[in-house]
Design a protein around this motif. Sequence first.
Motif, PDB file in Angstrom:
ATOM      1  N   ARG A  87       0.826  -1.218   0.000  1.00  0.00           N
ATOM      2  CA  ARG A  87       0.000   0.000   0.000  1.00  0.00           C
ATOM      3  C   ARG A  87       0.860   1.267   0.000  1.00  0.00           C
ATOM      4  O   ARG A  87       0.491   2.263  -0.599  1.00  0.00           O
ATOM      5  CB  ARG A  87      -0.964  -0.019   1.193  1.00  0.00           C
ATOM      6  CG  ARG A  87      -2.098  -1.053   0.955  1.00  0.00           C
ATOM      7  CD  ARG A  87      -3.247  -0.879   1.908  1.00  0.00           C
ATOM      8  NE  ARG A  87      -2.980  -1.520   3.191  1.00  0.00           N
ATOM      9  CZ  ARG A  87      -3.405  -1.047   4.360  1.00  0.00           C
ATOM     10  NH1 ARG A  87      -4.094   0.088   4.402  1.00  0.00           N
ATOM     11  NH2 ARG A  87      -3.147  -1.676   5.481  1.00  0.00           N
ATOM     12  N   CYS A  88       2.012   1.208   0.669  1.00  0.00           N
ATOM     13  CA  CYS A  88       2.906   2.377   0.661  1.00  0.00           C
ATOM     14  C   CYS A  88       3.589   2.539  -0.705  1.00  0.00           C
ATOM     15  O   CYS A  88       3.871   3.651  -1.142  1.00  0.00           O
ATOM     16  CB  CYS A  88       3.975   2.260   1.748  1.00  0.00           C
ATOM     17  SG  CYS A  88       3.324   2.610   3.392  1.00  0.00           S
ATOM     18  N   THR A  92      -1.803   3.511  -1.944  1.00  0.00           N
ATOM     19  CA  THR A  92      -3.242   3.211  -1.910  1.00  0.00           C
ATOM     20  C   THR A  92      -3.796   3.173  -0.485  1.00  0.00           C
ATOM     21  O   THR A  92      -4.858   2.600  -0.242  1.00  0.00           O
ATOM     22  CB  THR A  92      -3.515   1.833  -2.581  1.00  0.00           C
ATOM     23  OG1 THR A  92      -2.653   0.859  -1.979  1.00  0.00           O
ATOM     24  CG2 THR A  92      -3.259   1.875  -4.072  1.00  0.00           C
ATOM     25  N   TYR A  93      -3.070   3.771   0.470  1.00  0.00           N
ATOM     26  CA  TYR A  93      -3.583   3.766   1.848  1.00  0.00           C
ATOM     27  C   TYR A  93      -4.610   4.892   2.001  1.00  0.00           C
ATOM     28  O   TYR A  93      -4.574   5.892   1.285  1.00  0.00           O
ATOM     29  CB  TYR A  93      -2.436   3.907   2.863  1.00  0.00           C
ATOM     30  CG  TYR A  93      -1.499   5.049   2.595  1.00  0.00           C
ATOM     31  CD1 TYR A  93      -1.767   6.322   3.086  1.00  0.00           C
ATOM     32  CD2 TYR A  93      -0.334   4.844   1.842  1.00  0.00           C
ATOM     33  CE1 TYR A  93      -0.901   7.370   2.836  1.00  0.00           C
ATOM     34  CE2 TYR A  93       0.532   5.888   1.596  1.00  0.00           C
ATOM     35  CZ  TYR A  93       0.246   7.155   2.095  1.00  0.00           C
ATOM     36  OH  TYR A  93       1.099   8.197   1.849  1.00  0.00           O
ATOM     37  N   SER A  94      -5.526   4.696   2.988  1.00  0.00           N
ATOM     38  CA  SER A  94      -6.659   5.630   3.102  1.00  0.00           C
ATOM     39  C   SER A  94      -6.284   6.946   3.789  1.00  0.00           C
ATOM     40  O   SER A  94      -6.792   7.995   3.433  1.00  0.00           O
ATOM     41  CB  SER A  94      -7.822   4.957   3.846  1.00  0.00           C
ATOM     42  OG  SER A  94      -7.333   4.405   5.050  1.00  0.00           O
ATOM     43  N   GLY A  95      -5.382   6.904   4.778  1.00  0.00           N
ATOM     44  CA  GLY A  95      -5.034   8.154   5.447  1.00  0.00           C
ATOM     45  C   GLY A  95      -3.671   8.041   6.107  1.00  0.00           C
ATOM     46  O   GLY A  95      -3.257   6.959   6.519  1.00  0.00           O
ATOM     47  N   LYS A  96      -2.975   9.147   6.194  1.00  0.00           N
ATOM     48  CA  LYS A  96      -1.610   9.138   6.728  1.00  0.00           C
ATOM     49  C   LYS A  96      -1.563   8.713   8.189  1.00  0.00           C
ATOM     50  O   LYS A  96      -0.723   7.915   8.591  1.00  0.00           O
ATOM     51  CB  LYS A  96      -0.994  10.530   6.590  1.00  0.00           C
ATOM     52  CG  LYS A  96      -0.494  10.836   5.192  1.00  0.00           C
ATOM     53  CD  LYS A  96       0.305  12.127   5.197  1.00  0.00           C
ATOM     54  CE  LYS A  96       0.849  12.385   3.786  1.00  0.00           C
ATOM     55  NZ  LYS A  96       1.590  13.632   3.714  1.00  0.00           N
ATOM     56  N   LEU A  98      -3.680   6.915   9.938  1.00  0.00           N
ATOM     57  CA  LEU A  98      -4.012   5.496  10.088  1.00  0.00           C
ATOM     58  C   LEU A  98      -2.813   4.632   9.678  1.00  0.00           C
ATOM     59  O   LEU A  98      -2.444   3.676  10.382  1.00  0.00           O
ATOM     60  CB  LEU A  98      -5.236   5.157   9.227  1.00  0.00           C
ATOM     61  CG  LEU A  98      -5.813   3.761   9.431  1.00  0.00           C
ATOM     62  CD1 LEU A  98      -6.257   3.565  10.883  1.00  0.00           C
ATOM     63  CD2 LEU A  98      -7.012   3.533   8.495  1.00  0.00           C
ATOM     64  N   MET A  99      -2.158   4.989   8.545  1.00  0.00           N
ATOM     65  CA  MET A  99      -1.010   4.211   8.075  1.00  0.00           C
ATOM     66  C   MET A  99       0.150   4.307   9.085  1.00  0.00           C
ATOM     67  O   MET A  99       0.805   3.308   9.386  1.00  0.00           O
ATOM     68  CB  MET A  99      -0.565   4.700   6.687  1.00  0.00           C
ATOM     69  CG  MET A  99       0.683   3.999   6.129  1.00  0.00           C
ATOM     70  SD  MET A  99       0.619   2.175   6.143  1.00  0.00           S
ATOM     71  CE  MET A  99      -0.400   1.840   4.721  1.00  0.00           C
ATOM     72  N   ASP A 102      -0.613   1.945  11.829  1.00  0.00           N
ATOM     73  CA  ASP A 102      -0.420   0.544  11.406  1.00  0.00           C
ATOM     74  C   ASP A 102       1.070   0.180  11.381  1.00  0.00           C
ATOM     75  O   ASP A 102       1.468  -0.916  11.795  1.00  0.00           O
ATOM     76  CB  ASP A 102      -1.015   0.317   9.999  1.00  0.00           C
ATOM     77  CG  ASP A 102      -2.546   0.344  10.027  1.00  0.00           C
ATOM     78  OD1 ASP A 102      -3.112   0.263  11.135  1.00  0.00           O
ATOM     79  OD2 ASP A 102      -3.159   0.450   8.950  1.00  0.00           O
TER      80      ASP A 102
END
Length: 539
Positions: A87-88, A92-96, A98-99, A102
């Motif tokens: 995703r990085c 394609t990640y939804s929000g900074k 949140l990533m 994670d």
Amino acid sequence: MGYDEQLKPCRNNLPESSNPRRVVNLISSLISLSLSIRVFAGKWQLIRNKLEELYSGLVGADDDPSLSGVLPAILSTAEECSDLARRCTDLTYSGKLLMQSDLEVVFAKLHCHVKKLSEMYTKGVLTHSYALVVSKPEVASEDDKYVKVIVEVGDVVHVLVDFLGSSELEIQQESAKVVSLIARFDSYKGVLVGAGVVAPLVKVLECSSETGKVAAALCLQSLTENSDNAWSVSAHGGVTALLKICGGVDCRAELVCPACGVLRNLVGVEEIKRFMVDEGAVSSFIRLMRSRDEAIQVSSIEFLQSIASGDESLVKQIVVREGGVRVLLRLLDPKWPCSSKTREVVMRVIENLFFSWSSCVTILMSYGFVDQLMYYIRNGDVSVQELALKVAFRLCGTCEDAKKALGDAGFMADLVKFLNVKSFEVREMAAEALSGMVMVAKNRKRFVQDDESIALLLQLLDPEEGNSGNNKFLISVLMSLTHCNSGRKKIVSSGYAKNIERLASESQVSSAEAKRLVRKLSTNTFRTLLSGIWHHHHS
């Protein structure tokens, strides 16, 4: 290679029971992949550090049954990490935020796995068997960090050294590749030598496959850059093994070139050099110079230069006796298919080895060396042309016969052209060579007939020409020309003769030489002619 292709072999075939080797492969791929991720660089650096620690903990213990209890959890975290990496990479990640969260969670999990493995080693539950290091040497070449892992994990280097003696050719080969890779790092050479790597490497040179021999030769080439290791190679029979390789009929450049490299590193030790000469090394390398492979030609020429350097008249005699001069000059033949680099190497080795020995200079000239030099001075690429000029300049200083031969080949006219080029070094060399050439009566007679060259010399003495650095050589040439009447007459009657008088009246270093030249030109019957001409120019 895309992300999925890179990880597919590792991910698609992983059974739930978690094959330890596949877990290690997945972690290895993740480390490589993480290097290309451009977002959250700080977080990925921390994760990569943990992955590397995990890798070094698993890499040699993959056959240990004690791992079965921790592998499923490690696999799960590695797959989670793979997903975040994808995703990085694809953004394609939804929000900074949140990533970031994670990534912190994955980092914490990896930290726990590393800690757990460390405890297992401390308690002796796990021990390294190192099988994987050898079966996957390409991991080491992916990044310098892996070499560090291999060297610093327990006793891996000692195990690799043991594997060099394996009866299984593949294990022997792969071990040789890894130690060759480690040897590229100066800081680890001592570790290899301390682990006793030299003796088994020599054995590999004697009886492994060509791939194994190439890796062993490359490793020894790196290790012998430090002359302290030369004796160790010699003591274990390495010189004989390397000479045998270089004396082989159909060896390829991949093997011969590093073997030459090792021998070249060893000739610095006088006793080893003597042994090589006694064992017929010079003859072997003259044969190698005849190879059609250019890399082999260059390596063998460079070896001969090393073994003959210093006052090695014995080696030079063997080179001459075995036809080495003829082979070298054949490579300089313009019709011979050969790169500029090889021609430069040949010219340098001829200059370094044979110019200090008058009988060799005679042999060179009898084989047409002067004509070859003149060809490259007139037609060579810039690098070859400049080197040919330097070599001709050196040859000019060897003996009177060389000056005569260069004069017969028309070298003086070329030197005059070089007096006017941009490079100060080349101008100075041309002026100095010319001043040496015209000291020979035969050359002087020839030069006096060249009105244009005399005019150019006088023109260059003009202080405004900016050639003052060469004036002493130019005046020396003109001084030589005054030995004959026609030379004096031509200098005096030239439209540029006034430059000599101007120089003589200045306070430069060359003014003293110019004054001497004026005195020489002003003798007897020429005084009236000279003062008339100069008076006419000044009025």
